[in-house]
Design a protein around this motif. Structure first.
Motif, short mmCIF file in Angstrom:
data_model
loop_
_atom_site.label_atom_id
_atom_site.label_comp_id
_atom_site.label_asym_id
_atom_site.label_seq_id
_atom_site.Cartn_x
_atom_site.Cartn_y
_atom_site.Cartn_z
N LYS A 1 0.84 -1.19 0.00
CA LYS A 1 0.00 0.00 0.00
C LYS A 1 0.89 1.25 0.00
O LYS A 1 1.30 1.74 1.06
N PRO A 2 1.18 1.79 -1.17
CA PRO A 2 2.07 2.97 -1.25
C PRO A 2 1.56 4.18 -0.48
O PRO A 2 2.36 4.98 0.01
N LEU A 3 0.26 4.35 -0.37
CA LEU A 3 -0.31 5.52 0.31
C LEU A 3 -0.81 5.17 1.72
O LEU A 3 -1.79 5.72 2.19
N SER A 4 -0.12 4.30 2.39
CA SER A 4 -0.53 3.89 3.73
C SER A 4 -0.13 4.94 4.76
O SER A 4 0.72 5.81 4.51
N LEU A 5 -0.73 4.85 5.94
CA LEU A 5 -0.39 5.74 7.05
C LEU A 5 1.09 5.60 7.41
O LEU A 5 1.76 6.60 7.69
N LEU B 1 7.61 9.55 5.49
CA LEU B 1 7.94 10.71 4.67
C LEU B 1 7.88 12.00 5.48
O LEU B 1 8.80 12.83 5.42
N PHE B 2 6.82 12.17 6.26
CA PHE B 2 6.66 13.39 7.05
C PHE B 2 7.75 13.49 8.13
O PHE B 2 8.28 14.57 8.39
N LEU C 1 11.92 4.48 -0.70
CA LEU C 1 11.96 4.52 -2.16
C LEU C 1 12.11 3.12 -2.75
O LEU C 1 11.48 2.79 -3.76
N PHE C 2 12.93 2.30 -2.13
CA PHE C 2 13.08 0.93 -2.61
C PHE C 2 11.80 0.12 -2.39
O PHE C 2 11.45 -0.73 -3.20
N TYR C 3 11.11 0.40 -1.29
CA TYR C 3 9.82 -0.25 -1.07
C TYR C 3 8.85 0.06 -2.22
O TYR C 3 8.18 -0.83 -2.75
N LEU C 4 8.78 1.32 -2.59
CA LEU C 4 7.89 1.72 -3.67
C LEU C 4 8.31 1.10 -5.00
O LEU C 4 7.47 0.80 -5.85
N ALA C 5 9.62 0.90 -5.18
CA ALA C 5 10.12 0.32 -6.43
C ALA C 5 9.91 -1.19 -6.49
O ALA C 5 9.96 -1.77 -7.57
N MET C 6 9.66 -1.81 -5.34
CA MET C 6 9.57 -3.27 -5.28
C MET C 6 8.13 -3.75 -5.20
O MET C 6 7.84 -4.81 -4.66
#
Length: 242
Positions: free
Chosen positions: A135-139, A145-146, A171-176
């Motif tokens: 879930k890229p947009l998870s809490l 990020l914040f 970033l690697f999580y999002l890429a994987m």
């Protein structure tokens, strides 16, 4: 064997705070101890113990200023779990490329995204059963990020250093995304470094940020670990002596 791994994991994290002399106080240790117990302990010490031990030893490697000592810790971490290779790569980028570390990480993450299907163990970690967990947009990701942005306003170099690992791993999580079974582990390590960095921050309202972190993440992960529909730890399976 599992108790040995658990001892390594917990002792290494305890040793980390003992050695951060210029940043350390009882409050930092208490904050990280509480948030670790609520967020990570059920996932790592009770289910992914080699990962927990490896990440703890990697934290000591990052703290080391001598290359020989860092190399020893990294070697030990790699023997515990191969996820350490990723953090070793990030350490090398930071060590030798300094100001270019973020562009390099973004570029490598893009290469990983485009060539992930050719990676070793791709079929094993691309299991459909884990797709709903990516879930890229998870809490959790928004918090990472914040928190990274928040830490950039502090004056503690070590906190900013650890925040670098947190953002890079995110970033690697999002890429994987095509390997969700592996990606979710990378996201957990990203959160670990984010919370470790946050624990060292000293700013005007950092105590409030940390308190909100304990309540929000504590509530979310307590439900995930114990009280949700598919908890990580099934409390009903625990039998109490009569």
């Amino acid at each position: 064997m599992l108790y040995t791994y658990a001892f390594i994991a917990l002792y290494a994290k305890f040793n980390f705070f003992q050695r951060v002399e210029s940043h350390r106080s009882i409050r930092e240790g208490i904050f990280f101890g509480v948030v670790y117990l609520l967020v990570f302990f059920p996932v790592w010490e009770l289910t992914q113990i080699r990962n927990a031990a490896a990440v703890a030893v990697v934290a000591l490697a990052i703290l080391e200023e001598r290359k020989i000592n860092s190399s020893f810790y990294f070697l030990f971490a790699v023997l515990l779990h191969n996820v350490s290779f990723l953090i070793v790569a990030l350490w090398l980028v930071q060590r030798f490329f300094g100001s270019l570390k973020y562009p390099i990480v973004v570029g490598v993450a893009l290469v990983v995204f485009l060539g992930l299907e050719y990676a070793p163990y791709y079929q094993q970690y691309a299991a459909d059963v884990y797709k709903e967990d990516f879930k890229p947009l998870s809490l959790k990701n928004l918090f990472i990020l914040f928190t990274f942005v928040y830490i950039q306003f502090c004056s503690q170099p070590l906190a900013k250093n650890l925040a670098y690992y947190s953002l890079a791993l995110l970033l690697f999580y999002l890429a994987m995304g095509k390997m969700p079974a592996a990606a979710i582990r990378v996201a957990d390590i990203s959160l670990f470094f984010g919370l470790l960095a946050l624990s060292l921050v000293h700013m005007r309202f950092s105590w409030l940020y940390k308190l909100l972190t304990i309540f929000v993440l504590g509530y979310v992960f307590t439900n995930i670990s114990y009280l949700g529909e598919a908890p990580i730890i099934n409390l009903d399976a625990i039998s109490w002596a009569g």
